[in-house]
Design an enzyme around this catalytic site. Structure first.
Site, PDB file in Angstrom:
ATOM      1  N   ASN A 120       0.803  -1.218   0.000  1.00 57.97           N
ATOM      2  CA  ASN A 120       0.000   0.000   0.000  1.00 57.97           C
ATOM      3  C   ASN A 120       0.840   1.275   0.000  1.00 57.97           C
ATOM      4  O   ASN A 120       0.394   2.310  -0.496  1.00 57.97           O
ATOM      5  CB  ASN A 120      -0.919  -0.004   1.224  1.00 57.97           C
ATOM      6  CG  ASN A 120      -1.543   1.354   1.473  1.00 57.97           C
ATOM      7  OD1 ASN A 120      -2.472   1.763   0.783  1.00 57.97           O
ATOM      8  ND2 ASN A 120      -1.019   2.094   2.459  1.00 57.97           N
ATOM      9  N   TYR A 140       3.156   9.488 -10.789  1.00 60.07           N
ATOM     10  CA  TYR A 140       2.283   8.690  -9.925  1.00 60.07           C
ATOM     11  C   TYR A 140       1.353   7.816 -10.767  1.00 60.07           C
ATOM     12  O   TYR A 140       1.232   6.605 -10.536  1.00 60.07           O
ATOM     13  CB  TYR A 140       1.464   9.621  -9.025  1.00 60.07           C
ATOM     14  CG  TYR A 140       0.487   8.920  -8.117  1.00 60.07           C
ATOM     15  CD1 TYR A 140       0.898   8.359  -6.920  1.00 60.07           C
ATOM     16  CD2 TYR A 140      -0.868   8.824  -8.457  1.00 60.07           C
ATOM     17  CE1 TYR A 140      -0.001   7.714  -6.076  1.00 60.07           C
ATOM     18  CE2 TYR A 140      -1.768   8.187  -7.627  1.00 60.07           C
ATOM     19  CZ  TYR A 140      -1.332   7.634  -6.433  1.00 60.07           C
ATOM     20  OH  TYR A 140      -2.225   6.986  -5.615  1.00 60.07           O
TER      21      TYR A 140
END
Length: 249
Positions: free
Chosen positions: A85, A151
């Site tokens: 994560n 990203y």
């Protein structure tokens, strides 16, 4: 079908936001979970609050990732579930203006770390007879965007990593899936939540007309980690209130 009693898990970036919600949800289903983040103080606090073992881990450091896996093996006796994560957004802007040092850090934390950590952990999951890995990707990896550069690129890679690993490890009963959250209300998204113009535009593009919450992403992770998702692998589960599928009308 969602019970995880007796299972052992690692969740990176699990002291706050989506990672914390996933760790809490796994614990609620009976799993033991190694809590980790790069901040030692945050890690110790969250681990104590959840009653779970914790270790600080900078996921950009391969040696730290190896220590994380060794710690989980020592504390829990094995690994059944891995949730990758941890991530950062990096600097916003077009690719034409990108800072390549920032690009390298975003790619290292969001994508390379997941390649390294799955390489370290999946053999141990297979050795237990099988289990699951959940890789956190993003809606931004499925749509074009003029400002979310490295990203989005990294998160698109995460979804492909899940597909490749699912093929590689499926014969050993290890399932690998991705979860792609949309706009989720967390501490990191607080500035956007306070931006009325952004929220009006984004919610008009979201059929459910609201941001998601971390627990709703955690529910997807529990599904993929548990026997409820036992025949699901190589999938990218989008948790976005419908943003991906609408034209905004």
């Amino acid at each position: 079908m969602f019970d995880l009693s007796g299972k052992s898990a690692i969740v990176t970036g699990s002291t706050r936001g989506i990672g914390r919600a996933i760790a809490e949800a796994l614990v609620a289903q009976g799993a033991r979970v190694v809590i980790s983040s790069e901040d030692a103080e945050d890690t110790a606090r969250a681990a104590a609050e959840l009653g779970q073992p914790g270790i600080a881990c900078d996921v950009a450091d391969d040696a730290a990732l190896a220590r994380l896996v060794d710690f989980a093996l020592a504390e829990l006796g094995g690994i059944d579930v891995l949730v990758c994560n941890a991530g950062i957004t990096g600097q916003a802007g077009p690719f034409a203006d990108i800072d390549m040092d920032d690009y390298a850090r975003v790619m290292a934390i969001n994508l390379r770390s997941q390649v390294v950590l799955t390489g370290l952990a999946l053999p141990h999951i297979a050795a237990r007879g099988g289990g699951a890995a959940v890789l956190i990707a993003s809606l931004s990896g499925l749509r074009g965007n003029g400002r979310i550069n490295a990203y989005a690129l990294a998160k698109a890679g995460v979804a492909q990593l899940a597909r490749n690993l699912a093929v590689e490890w499926g014969p050993r009963n290890v399932r690998v899936n991705a979860v792609s959250p949309g706009f989720i209300a967390t501490e990191l998204s607080a500035p956007l939540l306070a931006d009325e113009a952004f929220m009006a535009r984004r919610m008009a593009q979201t059929p459910l007309r609201r941001p998601g919450n971390p627990q709703e992403v955690a529910g997807a992770a529990v599904f993929l980690a548990s026997s409820a998702g036992a025949f699901v692998t190589g999938h990218n589960l989008v948790v976005d209130g419908g943003t991906l599928i609408t034209d905004g009308s």
